[in-house]
Design a protein around this motif. Sequence first.
Motif, PDB file in Angstrom:
ATOM      1  N   TYR A 281     -40.235  43.476  55.341  1.00  0.00           N
ATOM      2  CA  TYR A 281     -39.373  42.879  56.354  1.00  0.00           C
ATOM      3  C   TYR A 281     -38.247  43.832  56.751  1.00  0.00           C
ATOM      4  O   TYR A 281     -37.997  44.052  57.940  1.00  0.00           O
ATOM      5  CB  TYR A 281     -38.774  41.567  55.834  1.00  0.00           C
ATOM      6  CG  TYR A 281     -37.796  40.941  56.812  1.00  0.00           C
ATOM      7  CD1 TYR A 281     -38.245  40.272  57.951  1.00  0.00           C
ATOM      8  CD2 TYR A 281     -36.415  41.032  56.605  1.00  0.00           C
ATOM      9  CE1 TYR A 281     -37.351  39.705  58.846  1.00  0.00           C
ATOM     10  CE2 TYR A 281     -35.520  40.467  57.498  1.00  0.00           C
ATOM     11  CZ  TYR A 281     -35.987  39.802  58.614  1.00  0.00           C
ATOM     12  OH  TYR A 281     -35.095  39.250  59.502  1.00  0.00           O
TER      13      TYR A 281
ATOM     14  N   ILE B  97     -34.674  34.180  55.453  1.00  0.00           N
ATOM     15  CA  ILE B  97     -34.770  34.383  56.894  1.00  0.00           C
ATOM     16  C   ILE B  97     -35.340  33.117  57.525  1.00  0.00           C
ATOM     17  O   ILE B  97     -35.955  32.286  56.845  1.00  0.00           O
ATOM     18  CB  ILE B  97     -35.650  35.600  57.252  1.00  0.00           C
ATOM     19  CG1 ILE B  97     -37.108  35.363  56.840  1.00  0.00           C
ATOM     20  CG2 ILE B  97     -35.112  36.869  56.637  1.00  0.00           C
ATOM     21  CD1 ILE B  97     -38.065  36.385  57.396  1.00  0.00           C
TER      22      ILE B  97
ATOM     23  N   ARG C 123     -38.035  31.971  59.035  1.00  0.00           N
ATOM     24  CA  ARG C 123     -39.421  32.433  59.189  1.00  0.00           C
ATOM     25  C   ARG C 123     -40.145  31.735  60.334  1.00  0.00           C
ATOM     26  O   ARG C 123     -40.979  32.330  61.008  1.00  0.00           O
ATOM     27  CB  ARG C 123     -40.197  32.202  57.889  1.00  0.00           C
ATOM     28  CG  ARG C 123     -39.645  32.985  56.700  1.00  0.00           C
ATOM     29  CD  ARG C 123     -40.413  32.684  55.439  1.00  0.00           C
ATOM     30  NE  ARG C 123     -41.810  33.120  55.543  1.00  0.00           N
ATOM     31  CZ  ARG C 123     -42.714  32.865  54.609  1.00  0.00           C
ATOM     32  NH1 ARG C 123     -42.387  32.155  53.543  1.00  0.00           N
ATOM     33  NH2 ARG C 123     -43.957  33.300  54.754  1.00  0.00           N
TER      34      ARG C 123
ATOM     35  N   PHE D   1     -34.867  36.020  62.196  1.00  0.00           N
ATOM     36  CA  PHE D   1     -33.655  36.691  61.726  1.00  0.00           C
ATOM     37  C   PHE D   1     -33.134  35.984  60.466  1.00  0.00           C
ATOM     38  O   PHE D   1     -33.564  34.863  60.166  1.00  0.00           O
ATOM     39  CB  PHE D   1     -32.576  36.672  62.812  1.00  0.00           C
ATOM     40  CG  PHE D   1     -32.719  37.769  63.828  1.00  0.00           C
ATOM     41  CD1 PHE D   1     -32.054  38.980  63.662  1.00  0.00           C
ATOM     42  CD2 PHE D   1     -33.511  37.609  64.948  1.00  0.00           C
ATOM     43  CE1 PHE D   1     -32.193  40.004  64.584  1.00  0.00           C
ATOM     44  CE2 PHE D   1     -33.659  38.624  65.887  1.00  0.00           C
ATOM     45  CZ  PHE D   1     -32.986  39.828  65.702  1.00  0.00           C
ATOM     46  N   PRO D   2     -32.219  36.621  59.738  1.00  0.00           N
ATOM     47  CA  PRO D   2     -31.657  35.970  58.558  1.00  0.00           C
ATOM     48  C   PRO D   2     -30.978  34.645  58.911  1.00  0.00           C
ATOM     49  O   PRO D   2     -30.459  34.480  60.019  1.00  0.00           O
ATOM     50  CB  PRO D   2     -30.623  36.994  58.046  1.00  0.00           C
ATOM     51  CG  PRO D   2     -31.108  38.300  58.566  1.00  0.00           C
ATOM     52  CD  PRO D   2     -31.723  38.000  59.895  1.00  0.00           C
TER      53      PRO D   2
ATOM     54  N   ASN E  34     -29.875  30.655  64.426  1.00  0.00           N
ATOM     55  CA  ASN E  34     -30.000  31.908  63.656  1.00  0.00           C
ATOM     56  C   ASN E  34     -30.370  33.077  64.567  1.00  0.00           C
ATOM     57  O   ASN E  34     -31.313  33.839  64.293  1.00  0.00           O
ATOM     58  CB  ASN E  34     -31.030  31.756  62.530  1.00  0.00           C
ATOM     59  CG  ASN E  34     -30.640  30.695  61.526  1.00  0.00           C
ATOM     60  OD1 ASN E  34     -29.523  30.688  61.022  1.00  0.00           O
ATOM     61  ND2 ASN E  34     -31.536  29.776  61.245  1.00  0.00           N
TER      62      ASN E  34
ATOM     63  N   THR F 213     -43.051  36.236  59.155  1.00  0.00           N
ATOM     64  CA  THR F 213     -42.685  35.147  60.059  1.00  0.00           C
ATOM     65  C   THR F 213     -43.907  34.281  60.378  1.00  0.00           C
ATOM     66  O   THR F 213     -45.048  34.727  60.281  1.00  0.00           O
ATOM     67  CB  THR F 213     -42.078  35.698  61.363  1.00  0.00           C
ATOM     68  OG1 THR F 213     -43.003  36.602  61.972  1.00  0.00           O
ATOM     69  CG2 THR F 213     -40.783  36.441  61.070  1.00  0.00           C
TER      70      THR F 213
END
Length: 382
Positions: free
Chosen positions: A11, A69, A71, A76-77, A176, A273
Amino acid sequence: MTPTDDPAVRYFDAIAAALSGLEIFMRDDRSPLYRHGIVAKVAAAYISRLERSFACWRNRLGFMETFKISRAESGFPVFQNVLELENDRKTAAQRLASIPPSGELREEMADFILRHKEFPEALQRSMAERLYLEDVKDGVTFSPFILAQTAKVSVNPKSMRPYYLVHWGSFDGTANLPLIYMATVEDSSEAMVEQLVDTESGKLNDGIEIPLPVDGLLNPELAHRFDDFTEKNSAYSLSPLTVATNLDKDFPELHPKQLRRMVLGPFYSAGITEHNSTVSEVLSKVRKAENAWLLTWTIQEVYSKAEKPGRKGLWSSEPASEEFFINTDDLEAARQGVSSYEKHALIPHEAYQALYAAGEAEKIFAGYKVHILSKGQVISDV
């Protein structure tokens, strides 16, 4: 498990490659985004902040095992990581004082290996924490909210008002997603008009030196209120039209002529993801893991088509207000609350070839301007 098999490693490698490619695209004066003038230059600075954030998070994994993250949505985190990064920045100097210097830690690690014939995990965690704290303490990461800066000042010769290009950033805690805002705002404050405008030439006064960029809104009387406003009006759930309209209503002296918002994401990474099964399935077949990703972003714009003059009466009055244009002929533009929008996608050449070979490229990239990253260069208009 080898490093290349580690999901976290894959990632971080993928997002680092994506952000590096995006920064190349933003800084290239041949980029189609450069028709927007200063937009790409401003955006590149926020991309650099994101790159630093991910570098910090990667170091943080060396001594903290939790990192989440989004997913199934943004890729993104999650917002909690952004908050933790900001909190660690505030306490970094104090925590560093309790950790031995890097040179001392390296000597201890070498000594430990020689004496015990095994890897010094505790010392390695201390080294990772030191590297992490040294990275976060300078404060150039992508914070939950990044205060506004004035990047450009000029004069509208028709209205004889100064106008500012102001930008700020926000990491939306619900979606996010990193957000970048840019607004072109005219200022009718008497003090600023008198100070900045040469009424004979319709340009900036020659005697005024403005050391750009200026932190905050250039107008000092409105700067603190503007900071409060932008922090409260930067959520992804608010349309650009809503943000611009609120700005117009809350500041009678400010006249927003244009507002742009750059929404970074979603980000897709093979095996990580889950928000698009077709994309995930094809990306999983890409030979090199560092090329198995896709980054998308959207640029939204709302602009004023006219300014309704203010009215002063004996019993009541109302300030000037903007009439913002919404493209109702485009259902998606109307839904987003914008005059126009652009959807972009950045993808490594190998991944694009895989999508194309699978017959999925046309469907996945419908409505997107596609940019392909190949050998350190970005090729657009494919």
